[in-house]
Design an enzyme around this catalytic site. Structure first.
Site, PDB file in Angstrom:
ATOM      1  N   GLU A 104       0.826  -1.196   0.000  1.00  0.00           N
ATOM      2  CA  GLU A 104       0.000   0.000   0.000  1.00  0.00           C
ATOM      3  C   GLU A 104       0.863   1.250   0.000  1.00  0.00           C
ATOM      4  O   GLU A 104       2.032   1.217   0.394  1.00  0.00           O
ATOM      5  CB  GLU A 104      -0.934  -0.005   1.208  1.00  0.00           C
ATOM      6  CG  GLU A 104      -0.224  -0.138   2.533  1.00  0.00           C
ATOM      7  CD  GLU A 104      -1.210  -0.433   3.683  1.00  0.00           C
ATOM      8  OE1 GLU A 104      -1.841  -1.496   3.658  1.00  0.00           O
ATOM      9  OE2 GLU A 104      -1.318   0.412   4.571  1.00  0.00           O
ATOM     10  N   CYS A 156       6.941  -6.234   7.570  1.00  0.00           N
ATOM     11  CA  CYS A 156       8.089  -5.618   8.234  1.00  0.00           C
ATOM     12  C   CYS A 156       8.543  -6.509   9.385  1.00  0.00           C
ATOM     13  O   CYS A 156       7.723  -7.096  10.088  1.00  0.00           O
ATOM     14  CB  CYS A 156       7.717  -4.237   8.777  1.00  0.00           C
ATOM     15  SG  CYS A 156       9.130  -3.375   9.510  1.00  0.00           S
ATOM     16  N   CYS A 206       7.192  -3.170  15.675  1.00  0.00           N
ATOM     17  CA  CYS A 206       6.768  -2.094  16.585  1.00  0.00           C
ATOM     18  C   CYS A 206       5.334  -2.387  17.051  1.00  0.00           C
ATOM     19  O   CYS A 206       4.480  -2.750  16.227  1.00  0.00           O
ATOM     20  CB  CYS A 206       6.833  -0.738  15.882  1.00  0.00           C
ATOM     21  SG  CYS A 206       8.481  -0.373  15.245  1.00  0.00           S
TER      22      CYS A 206
HETATM   23  S1  SF4 Z   1       6.522   1.315  12.397  1.00  0.00           S
HETATM   24 FE1  SF4 Z   1       7.994  -0.326  12.925  1.00  0.00          FE
HETATM   25  S2  SF4 Z   1       6.936  -2.241  12.363  1.00  0.00           S
HETATM   26 FE2  SF4 Z   1       5.836  -0.549  11.351  1.00  0.00          FE
HETATM   27  S3  SF4 Z   1       6.713  -0.412   9.291  1.00  0.00           S
HETATM   28 FE3  SF4 Z   1       7.826   1.045  10.593  1.00  0.00          FE
HETATM   29  S4  SF4 Z   1       9.599  -0.105  11.374  1.00  0.00           S
HETATM   30 FE4  SF4 Z   1       8.138  -1.609  10.570  1.00  0.00          FE
END
Ligand code: SF4
Length: 364
Positions: free
Chosen positions: A108, A128, A132
């Protein structure tokens, strides 16, 4: 299962899969490809220019001989992404796109219309690995890296779409969609050089922002590239204890190391680093946290971007109350910190990274 999903599954053996994505080729690579195809090297330069002027098919490349266009069709695809969804926010300033890749993965990106131009927040990975706690992209982990061509294709596809709205083409990018760009370092660097190339898309380094959760050695490596793009570091906490609760990466690098690498970035590039700070209710938003943050950031030019948390249904964490946000801003300002509160764009279209993709899978 929806028709779209069925088509997605049936697409597995598409001939597109066996062709090379030409958006992934540098001008130098295209020149040597032309020689292998028995063509004159300058044809590579012509093809490169057509691609970045937005040609969607080889038949549009009218200054190339038909025989070459046929050869190109047999060997390459032009980074085709299939648009699965397109959501426009109620204020008509944000458009969220969901695209299907040639291997059936989904990514996206989000277009934001500002008075100074149109900026695209694009993805650099499918999923990812960084985990997080507040992020919808993290729910399935890392699926795969995106190629430079797949990053470029997001810009070119969005440009084709917004041309129909009479909007100006994308003039800035932020690498802040799904994925950690520095965890896909090689492809991200290739993309940055492709999008900046004056013979291609010709985007100024100053119009590019890379956001990282704080991969310290890679921040230092990026600083040594001396390309002067803007760096945004997701800090989200004033100390290691809180940071470790919400960001896995904090177990690998201390906050002191992250700040050290950010200072190094400033020293090498002269670009002031932005620290992203998502305000999460009763986690990182009390007055003592604001004082602690201001002490941490003293002594070098930087900027704090406060973001009220964009809640997602996979996390119990909540957005800070307005009064807590205002108190936090006031303390930072009175402590001499350069701070802005980011506008919450696209909330009604699941504007935060990973949210639309997650919702799409849940509908299947
Ligand atoms: S916020 Fe953290 S988990 Fe989400 S895309 Fe960014 S690095 Fe990856």
């Amino acid at each position: 299962m929806t028709d779209e999903a069925n088509e997605t599954m049936n697409n597995k053996h598409s001939p597109m899969k066996d062709k090379i994505d030409i958006l992934d080729r540098t001008p130098e690579e295209l020149i040597s490809d032309m020689e292998l195809l028995g063509e004159r090297p300058y044809r590579g330069e012509q093809v490169f220019q057509w691609l970045y002027q937005g040609a969607a098919s080889f038949s549009e490349m009218t200054n190339l001989p038909k025989t070459l266009r046929r050869k190109l069709e047999g060997k390459y695809i032009i980074g085709k992404l299939k648009q699965l969804k397109r959501l426009v926010s109620s204020d008509k300033r944000t458009i969220k796109y969901l695209y299907l890749l040639a291997d059936n993965n989904i990514i996206e990106c989000v277009l934001m219309k500002y008075h100074y131009g149109n900026t695209l927040c694009l993805s650099t990975q499918v999923g990812c690995a960084m985990g997080c706690s507040f992020c919808a992209s993290a729910t399935g982990g890392l699926v795969r890296q995106l190629t430079a061509g797949e990053m470029m294709a997001q810009i070119l596809e969005v440009n084709r779409d917004i041309a129909g709205l009479n909007w100006e083409p994308v003039s800035g990018v932020v690498l802040m969609g799904s994925g950690e760009p520095l965890d896909n370092y090689e492809n991200t660097m290739k993309f940055l050089h492709q999008v900046h190339n004056p013979r291609g898309y010709n985007m100024s380094w100053r119009k590019i922002t890379l956001s990282t959760c704080g991969l310290v050695p890679k921040i230092r490596l990026l600083a040594d590239e001396e390309i002067g793009i803007n760096l945004a570091v997701s800090l989200h906490a004033p100390n290691d204890k809180i940071r470790r609760k919400i960001m896995k990466i904090a177990n690998a690098y201390t906050i002191e190391e992250v700040i050290g690498a950010s200072k190094y970035y400033f020293e090498k590039t002269g670009r002031r680093v932005t620290f992203e700070y998502a305000l999460i209710s009763n986690v990182n938003d009390n007055p003592e946290h604001a004082f602690e943050l201001s002490r941490l950031l003293k002594g070098f030019p930087n900027h704090v971007n406060l973001i009220p948390l964009n809640e997602n249904r996979h996390s119990s964490q909540k957005r800070s109350q307005d009064a807590a946000i205002q108190r936090f801003v006031d303390i930072l300002k009175s402590s001499g910190v350069n701070v802005t509160q980011r506008r919450e764009m696209g909330l009604d279209i699941q504007g935060a990274c990973g949210q639309l993709k997650t919702a799409y899978y849940e509908e299947l």
